[in-house]
Design a protein around this motif. Structure first.
Motif, PDB file in Angstrom:
ATOM      1  N   LEU A 284      25.622  15.582 -18.930  1.00 26.76           N
ATOM      2  CA  LEU A 284      26.776  15.939 -18.095  1.00 26.76           C
ATOM      3  C   LEU A 284      27.197  14.698 -17.331  1.00 26.76           C
ATOM      4  N   VAL A 285      28.437  14.268 -17.539  1.00 26.44           N
ATOM      5  CA  VAL A 285      28.989  13.113 -16.827  1.00 26.44           C
ATOM      6  C   VAL A 285      29.847  13.616 -15.680  1.00 26.44           C
ATOM      7  N   LEU A 286      29.559  13.134 -14.478  1.00 25.61           N
ATOM      8  CA  LEU A 286      30.371  13.452 -13.306  1.00 25.61           C
ATOM      9  C   LEU A 286      31.291  12.275 -13.037  1.00 25.61           C
ATOM     10  N   MET A 287      32.595  12.517 -13.090  1.00 27.92           N
ATOM     11  CA  MET A 287      33.537  11.444 -12.809  1.00 27.92           C
ATOM     12  C   MET A 287      34.704  11.956 -11.975  1.00 27.92           C
ATOM     13  N   ARG A 288      35.364  11.037 -11.337  1.00 32.15           N
ATOM     14  CA  ARG A 288      36.406  11.407 -10.386  1.00 32.15           C
ATOM     15  C   ARG A 288      37.657  11.948 -11.078  1.00 32.15           C
ATOM     16  N   GLY A 289      37.958  11.452 -12.289  1.00 30.75           N
ATOM     17  CA  GLY A 289      39.218  11.823 -12.923  1.00 30.75           C
ATOM     18  C   GLY A 289      40.392  11.194 -12.214  1.00 30.75           C
ATOM     19  N   TYR A 290      40.257   9.901 -11.937  1.00 30.43           N
ATOM     20  CA  TYR A 290      41.199   9.194 -11.066  1.00 30.43           C
ATOM     21  C   TYR A 290      42.637   9.348 -11.542  1.00 30.43           C
ATOM     22  N   LYS A 291      43.520   9.736 -10.623  1.00 30.32           N
ATOM     23  CA  LYS A 291      44.957   9.938 -10.825  1.00 30.32           C
ATOM     24  C   LYS A 291      45.289  11.131 -11.704  1.00 30.32           C
ATOM     25  N   GLY A 292      44.283  11.910 -12.098  1.00 28.70           N
ATOM     26  CA  GLY A 292      44.567  13.168 -12.769  1.00 28.70           C
ATOM     27  C   GLY A 292      44.799  14.262 -11.741  1.00 28.70           C
ATOM     28  N   ASN A 293      45.476  15.328 -12.147  1.00 24.67           N
ATOM     29  CA  ASN A 293      45.767  16.410 -11.209  1.00 24.67           C
ATOM     30  C   ASN A 293      44.511  17.104 -10.712  1.00 24.67           C
ATOM     31  N   LEU A 294      43.438  17.028 -11.492  1.00 23.30           N
ATOM     32  CA  LEU A 294      42.192  17.693 -11.109  1.00 23.30           C
ATOM     33  C   LEU A 294      41.284  16.810 -10.254  1.00 23.30           C
ATOM     34  N   GLU A 295      41.756  15.609  -9.912  1.00 25.06           N
ATOM     35  CA  GLU A 295      40.939  14.715  -9.073  1.00 25.06           C
ATOM     36  C   GLU A 295      40.560  15.395  -7.764  1.00 25.06           C
ATOM     37  N   HIS A 296      41.450  16.188  -7.208  1.00 24.96           N
ATOM     38  CA  HIS A 296      41.186  16.855  -5.929  1.00 24.96           C
ATOM     39  C   HIS A 296      40.744  18.309  -6.135  1.00 24.96           C
ATOM     40  N   GLY A 297      40.403  18.640  -7.366  1.00 21.90           N
ATOM     41  CA  GLY A 297      39.850  19.956  -7.674  1.00 21.90           C
ATOM     42  C   GLY A 297      38.647  19.783  -8.566  1.00 21.90           C
ATOM     43  N   SER A 298      38.615  20.504  -9.687  1.00 25.50           N
ATOM     44  CA  SER A 298      37.530  20.337 -10.637  1.00 25.50           C
ATOM     45  C   SER A 298      37.962  20.844 -11.998  1.00 25.50           C
ATOM     46  N   GLY A 299      37.355  20.282 -13.028  1.00 29.13           N
ATOM     47  CA  GLY A 299      37.614  20.699 -14.396  1.00 29.13           C
ATOM     48  C   GLY A 299      36.475  20.249 -15.274  1.00 29.13           C
ATOM     49  N   LEU A 300      36.294  20.923 -16.407  1.00 29.58           N
ATOM     50  CA  LEU A 300      35.177  20.633 -17.299  1.00 29.58           C
ATOM     51  C   LEU A 300      35.688  20.422 -18.716  1.00 29.58           C
ATOM     52  N   LEU A 301      35.248  19.307 -19.327  1.00 27.53           N
ATOM     53  CA  LEU A 301      35.581  18.987 -20.706  1.00 27.53           C
ATOM     54  C   LEU A 301      34.325  19.049 -21.557  1.00 27.53           C
TER      55      LEU A 301
END
Length: 352
Positions: free
Chosen positions: A78-95
């Motif tokens: 499981l990689v935890l990353m910020r998702g910089y500049k994505g809409n989910l950066e301030h929320g959460s999402g799983l790929l």
């Protein structure tokens, strides 16, 4: 005169640098001695981070590390990353890796989609509150190991191994804490690291590498080093299909586009492959391309009879707005020059 003005500017910024560095030192001290709370999980956690702003090659190294853990160690990652500049950066999402359809870089960010496309047996959770995301997705994923991307300053989450990357191309005089230099934290933060990875080590002299190692060892004499470089795996089209070996572009003209932290490093690397760059076009890091931006470059490439060459991170976003056979991206992989076994031993020890 320019030298005098530069010295005056550095002198004027020194109070801000002093404050910045000590804020980070005090923060790290408070986490390390329990004055601020860390979150603990019953799973090995490995941090991949850096001390500087800008690109140090964390994404290619995270790819290598995830691949090693997944393929050779047969671990669920499981990689935890910020998702910089994505809409989910301030929320959460799983790929989930391997599922290539339906994921949007505007939601998840470019790096997360790159990892999901390239890896196997890996999940990627995006969102800047990485400790909370780990708690949220832990039962769903049941990971054997967690990778904390860009994690050296994310002290809220306890970890078993700290890996710090440096870009060997960066000039030594830039290793000063902001705003005087390019460092987020001072070298004292290396006391919490076990391994330093020197990226692009093939593009600098042994003297430069030795000088950087000497600085690091001054702050952590127990640290272990590895040197890496990046090797091309091929040229891919906008559909992420390999169409050529790199030799296909040797001696040919290309327009190079990069919207990454260190575009100049990408341009220099392309030139080392024997490819002639007739135009270098830089965009801000994590730039979201518009159709007209790429269309203008396609028209230029047609008039110049040249290919357009970009990075794998950039193609994730470009392919959402254009479709052309003139656009290629260069896929790369990490290759160790030295220290590979030491790194693997340290990774394996995180499971003890």
């Amino acid at each position: 005169m320019n030298s005098l003005l530069s010295n005056l500017l550095q002198w004027s910024l020194s109070p801000l640098t002093f404050i910045w560095e000590w804020v980070y030192r005090i923060r790290r001290f408070m986490f390390n001695y329990g004055l601020l709370k860390k979150n603990y999980f019953q799973v090995p956690i490995i941090s991949i981070g850096n001390l500087t702003f800008g690109g140090t090659g964390k994404t290619p190294f995270t790819l290598w590390l995830s691949d090693y853990l997944g393929r050779e160690r047969h671990k669920r990652v499981l990689v935890l990353m910020r998702g910089y500049k994505g809409n989910l950066e301030h929320g959460s999402g799983l790929l989930k890796s391997g599922a290539r359809l339906g994921y949007n870089p505007f939601e998840y960010g470019d790096e997360a989609l790159l990892l999901a496309r390239r890896l196997q047996n890996t999940y990627i959770a995006v969102g800047k509150k990485r400790s909370e995301n780990l708690a949220h997705y832990f039962d769903e994923v049941s990971p054997d190991v967690v990778l904390l991307d860009d994690g050296h300053q994310h002290l809220k989450l306890d970890r078993n191994l700290n890996i710090v990357l440096f870009d060997s191309l960066m000039s030594l005089d830039k290793y000063k804490v902001a705003p005087q230099g390019y460092m987020r934290e001072g070298f004292t933060a290396l006391k919490d690291a076990e391994i330093v990875i020197l990226g692009r080590a093939d593009l600098v002299t042994e003297q430069k590498l030795s000088s950087l190692k000497t600085i690091v060892l001054k702050y952590n004499p127990r640290i272990k080093f590895a040197e890496i470089c990046y090797r091309p795996t091929g040229l891919f089209n906008i559909s992420c299909e390999k169409v050529f070996d790199v030799s296909h572009l040797v001696g040919k003209r290309v327009i190079c586009i990069a919207g990454i932290a260190s575009p100049s490093a990408f341009f220099k690397y392309v030139e080392t492959l024997g490819i002639e760059i007739i135009h270098k076009v830089s965009f801000p890091d994590h730039h979201y391309f518009k159709a007209d931006e790429i269309t203008r470059l396609i028209e230029l490439s047609e008039s110049e009879d040249a290919y357009i060459l970009t990075t794998e991170k950039d193609i994730v976003k470009m392919r959402r707005v254009v479709d052309t056979d003139r656009l290629l991206y260069l896929e790369i992989k990490v290759e160790f020059i030295s220290g590979e076994q030491e790194v693997k031993d340290a990774i394996n020890s995180a499971f003890d």
